[in-house]
Write a protein that holds these residues in place. Structure first.
Motif, PDB file in Angstrom:
ATOM      1  N   ASP A 193      -1.532  -8.717  -3.463  1.00 28.45           N
ATOM      2  CA  ASP A 193      -1.102  -9.104  -2.112  1.00 28.45           C
ATOM      3  C   ASP A 193      -2.228  -8.984  -1.095  1.00 28.45           C
ATOM      4  O   ASP A 193      -2.018  -9.206   0.096  1.00 28.45           O
ATOM      5  CB  ASP A 193       0.068  -8.220  -1.664  1.00 28.45           C
ATOM      6  N   GLY A 194      -3.414  -8.548  -1.546  1.00 29.78           N
ATOM      7  CA  GLY A 194      -4.546  -8.385  -0.644  1.00 29.78           C
ATOM      8  C   GLY A 194      -4.573  -7.040   0.058  1.00 29.78           C
ATOM      9  O   GLY A 194      -5.437  -6.796   0.900  1.00 29.78           O
ATOM     10  N   MET A 195      -3.643  -6.168  -0.277  1.00 26.72           N
ATOM     11  CA  MET A 195      -3.613  -4.836   0.311  1.00 26.72           C
ATOM     12  C   MET A 195      -4.554  -3.915  -0.470  1.00 26.72           C
ATOM     13  O   MET A 195      -4.868  -4.173  -1.635  1.00 26.72           O
ATOM     14  CB  MET A 195      -2.196  -4.275   0.273  1.00 26.72           C
ATOM     15  N   ILE A 196      -4.999  -2.859   0.170  1.00 26.14           N
ATOM     16  CA  ILE A 196      -5.898  -1.903  -0.455  1.00 26.14           C
ATOM     17  C   ILE A 196      -5.074  -0.732  -0.984  1.00 26.14           C
ATOM     18  O   ILE A 196      -4.270  -0.153  -0.255  1.00 26.14           O
ATOM     19  CB  ILE A 196      -6.942  -1.377   0.552  1.00 26.14           C
ATOM     20  N   GLU A 197      -5.272  -0.401  -2.265  1.00 27.08           N
ATOM     21  CA  GLU A 197      -4.609   0.751  -2.865  1.00 27.08           C
ATOM     22  C   GLU A 197      -5.659   1.814  -3.154  1.00 27.08           C
ATOM     23  O   GLU A 197      -6.764   1.510  -3.599  1.00 27.08           O
ATOM     24  CB  GLU A 197      -3.903   0.359  -4.161  1.00 27.08           C
ATOM     25  N   ILE A 198      -5.297   3.067  -2.891  1.00 26.20           N
ATOM     26  CA  ILE A 198      -6.180   4.209  -3.084  1.00 26.20           C
ATOM     27  C   ILE A 198      -5.432   5.223  -3.937  1.00 26.20           C
ATOM     28  O   ILE A 198      -4.245   5.475  -3.708  1.00 26.20           O
ATOM     29  CB  ILE A 198      -6.556   4.845  -1.729  1.00 26.20           C
ATOM     30  N   ARG A 199      -6.125   5.798  -4.927  1.00 24.91           N
ATOM     31  CA  ARG A 199      -5.497   6.807  -5.783  1.00 24.91           C
ATOM     32  C   ARG A 199      -6.541   7.813  -6.241  1.00 24.91           C
ATOM     33  O   ARG A 199      -7.747   7.581  -6.135  1.00 24.91           O
ATOM     34  CB  ARG A 199      -4.856   6.164  -7.014  1.00 24.91           C
ATOM     35  N   MET A 202     -13.546  -9.634  -4.251  1.00 24.57           N
ATOM     36  CA  MET A 202     -13.221  -8.239  -4.461  1.00 24.57           C
ATOM     37  C   MET A 202     -13.006  -7.984  -5.948  1.00 24.57           C
ATOM     38  O   MET A 202     -12.464  -8.830  -6.642  1.00 24.57           O
ATOM     39  CB  MET A 202     -11.968  -7.858  -3.694  1.00 24.57           C
ATOM     40  N   PRO A 203     -13.402  -6.784  -6.384  1.00 27.09           N
ATOM     41  CA  PRO A 203     -13.176  -6.460  -7.794  1.00 27.09           C
ATOM     42  C   PRO A 203     -11.688  -6.430  -8.126  1.00 27.09           C
ATOM     43  O   PRO A 203     -10.867  -6.075  -7.292  1.00 27.09           O
ATOM     44  CB  PRO A 203     -13.772  -5.057  -7.931  1.00 27.09           C
ATOM     45  N   ASN A 204     -11.332  -6.818  -9.343  1.00 25.19           N
ATOM     46  CA  ASN A 204      -9.932  -6.772  -9.757  1.00 25.19           C
ATOM     47  C   ASN A 204      -9.686  -5.595 -10.692  1.00 25.19           C
ATOM     48  O   ASN A 204      -8.811  -5.632 -11.537  1.00 25.19           O
ATOM     49  CB  ASN A 204      -9.510  -8.087 -10.403  1.00 25.19           C
ATOM     50  N   HIS A 205     -10.486  -4.559 -10.540  1.00 27.41           N
ATOM     51  CA  HIS A 205     -10.309  -3.331 -11.305  1.00 27.41           C
ATOM     52  C   HIS A 205     -10.500  -2.153 -10.351  1.00 27.41           C
ATOM     53  O   HIS A 205     -11.101  -2.295  -9.296  1.00 27.41           O
ATOM     54  CB  HIS A 205     -11.320  -3.255 -12.455  1.00 27.41           C
ATOM     55  N   THR A 238      -0.162   6.187  -5.429  1.00 32.24           N
ATOM     56  CA  THR A 238      -1.143   5.441  -4.634  1.00 32.24           C
ATOM     57  C   THR A 238      -0.766   5.438  -3.162  1.00 32.24           C
ATOM     58  O   THR A 238       0.392   5.593  -2.792  1.00 32.24           O
ATOM     59  CB  THR A 238      -1.265   3.978  -5.104  1.00 32.24           C
ATOM     60  N   ILE A 239      -1.763   5.247  -2.345  1.00 31.18           N
ATOM     61  CA  ILE A 239      -1.602   4.995  -0.917  1.00 31.18           C
ATOM     62  C   ILE A 239      -1.965   3.529  -0.725  1.00 31.18           C
ATOM     63  O   ILE A 239      -2.960   3.054  -1.274  1.00 31.18           O
ATOM     64  CB  ILE A 239      -2.545   5.881  -0.088  1.00 31.18           C
ATOM     65  N   VAL A 240      -1.173   2.808   0.045  1.00 34.61           N
ATOM     66  CA  VAL A 240      -1.427   1.387   0.282  1.00 34.61           C
ATOM     67  C   VAL A 240      -1.689   1.185   1.770  1.00 34.61           C
ATOM     68  O   VAL A 240      -0.955   1.702   2.618  1.00 34.61           O
ATOM     69  CB  VAL A 240      -0.224   0.525  -0.166  1.00 34.61           C
ATOM     70  N   THR A 241      -2.738   0.439   2.084  1.00 35.19           N
ATOM     71  CA  THR A 241      -3.078   0.154   3.472  1.00 35.19           C
ATOM     72  C   THR A 241      -3.626  -1.265   3.589  1.00 35.19           C
ATOM     73  O   THR A 241      -3.883  -1.927   2.582  1.00 35.19           O
ATOM     74  CB  THR A 241      -4.085   1.200   4.014  1.00 35.19           C
ATOM     75  N   THR A 242      -3.828  -1.702   4.801  1.00 30.13           N
ATOM     76  CA  THR A 242      -4.373  -3.045   5.021  1.00 30.13           C
ATOM     77  C   THR A 242      -5.898  -3.006   4.908  1.00 30.13           C
ATOM     78  O   THR A 242      -6.519  -1.961   5.127  1.00 30.13           O
ATOM     79  CB  THR A 242      -4.009  -3.565   6.422  1.00 30.13           C
ATOM     80  N   PRO A 243      -6.507  -4.150   4.593  1.00 33.14           N
ATOM     81  CA  PRO A 243      -7.971  -4.198   4.557  1.00 33.14           C
ATOM     82  C   PRO A 243      -8.591  -3.806   5.905  1.00 33.14           C
ATOM     83  O   PRO A 243      -9.622  -3.132   5.943  1.00 33.14           O
ATOM     84  CB  PRO A 243      -8.280  -5.653   4.212  1.00 33.14           C
ATOM     85  N   LYS A 244      -7.970  -4.180   7.014  1.00 35.23           N
ATOM     86  CA  LYS A 244      -8.501  -3.863   8.350  1.00 35.23           C
ATOM     87  C   LYS A 244      -8.500  -2.352   8.585  1.00 35.23           C
ATOM     88  O   LYS A 244      -9.492  -1.780   9.034  1.00 35.23           O
ATOM     89  CB  LYS A 244      -7.679  -4.571   9.419  1.00 35.23           C
ATOM     90  N   LYS A 245      -7.384  -1.695   8.283  1.00 37.13           N
ATOM     91  CA  LYS A 245      -7.311  -0.242   8.471  1.00 37.13           C
ATOM     92  C   LYS A 245      -8.302   0.469   7.567  1.00 37.13           C
ATOM     93  O   LYS A 245      -8.942   1.448   7.972  1.00 37.13           O
ATOM     94  CB  LYS A 245      -5.894   0.266   8.202  1.00 37.13           C
ATOM     95  N   PHE A 246      -8.464  -0.016   6.343  1.00 37.76           N
ATOM     96  CA  PHE A 246      -9.418   0.595   5.420  1.00 37.76           C
ATOM     97  C   PHE A 246     -10.846   0.415   5.943  1.00 37.76           C
ATOM     98  O   PHE A 246     -11.653   1.339   5.902  1.00 37.76           O
ATOM     99  CB  PHE A 246      -9.262  -0.009   4.026  1.00 37.76           C
ATOM    100  N   ALA A 247     -11.156  -0.758   6.461  1.00 41.15           N
ATOM    101  CA  ALA A 247     -12.488  -1.021   7.013  1.00 41.15           C
ATOM    102  C   ALA A 247     -12.774  -0.103   8.206  1.00 41.15           C
ATOM    103  O   ALA A 247     -13.889   0.412   8.350  1.00 41.15           O
ATOM    104  CB  ALA A 247     -12.618  -2.485   7.428  1.00 41.15           C
ATOM    105  N   LEU A 248     -11.777   0.111   9.059  1.00 43.60           N
ATOM    106  CA  LEU A 248     -11.959   1.005  10.202  1.00 43.60           C
ATOM    107  C   LEU A 248     -12.191   2.439   9.745  1.00 43.60           C
ATOM    108  O   LEU A 248     -13.012   3.162  10.313  1.00 43.60           O
ATOM    109  CB  LEU A 248     -10.753   0.923  11.136  1.00 43.60           C
ATOM    110  N   TRP A 249     -11.483   2.861   8.699  1.00 48.45           N
ATOM    111  CA  TRP A 249     -11.675   4.204   8.155  1.00 48.45           C
ATOM    112  C   TRP A 249     -13.091   4.342   7.590  1.00 48.45           C
ATOM    113  O   TRP A 249     -13.756   5.348   7.810  1.00 48.45           O
ATOM    114  CB  TRP A 249     -10.620   4.497   7.083  1.00 48.45           C
ATOM    115  N   ILE A 250     -13.547   3.327   6.866  1.00 45.08           N
ATOM    116  CA  ILE A 250     -14.910   3.360   6.311  1.00 45.08           C
ATOM    117  C   ILE A 250     -15.938   3.488   7.431  1.00 45.08           C
ATOM    118  O   ILE A 250     -16.918   4.225   7.306  1.00 45.08           O
ATOM    119  CB  ILE A 250     -15.183   2.117   5.436  1.00 45.08           C
ATOM    120  N   GLU A 251     -15.727   2.788   8.526  1.00 48.47           N
ATOM    121  CA  GLU A 251     -16.656   2.902   9.663  1.00 48.47           C
ATOM    122  C   GLU A 251     -16.701   4.338  10.177  1.00 48.47           C
ATOM    123  O   GLU A 251     -17.760   4.852  10.512  1.00 48.47           O
ATOM    124  CB  GLU A 251     -16.264   1.934  10.782  1.00 48.47           C
TER     125      GLU A 251
END
Length: 65
Positions: free
Chosen positions: A26-32, A1-4, A40-53
């Motif tokens: 921590d491996g969590m996804i941040e959105i801003r 994953m990108p670190n930027h 920022t909004i912080v969520t799990t990679p799984k929840k973010f993946a489901l949203w992308i779907e």
């Protein structure tokens, strides 16, 4: 994953204002929004993946109309 913070290449159509995403240490996804980078909004990679779907299926298209 990108670190930027990453944004869509389509974002330049809005004068550079965009939604940005990053995986934090921590491996969590941040959105801003680029306009307010301190909020920022912080969520799990799984929840973010489901949203992308859902986005791919067009479930949120009515928000962009």
């Amino acid at each position: 994953m990108p670190n930027h913070w990453q944004k869509s290449t389509s974002s330049t159509q809005d004068g550079g204002n965009s939604v940005e995403v990053i995986a934090n240490s921590d491996g969590m996804i941040e959105i801003r929004e680029s306009e307010t980078p301190g909020e920022t909004i912080v969520t799990t990679p799984k929840k973010f993946a489901l949203w992308i779907e859902g986005v791919k299926r067009g479930e949120f298209d009515h928000f962009a109309a």
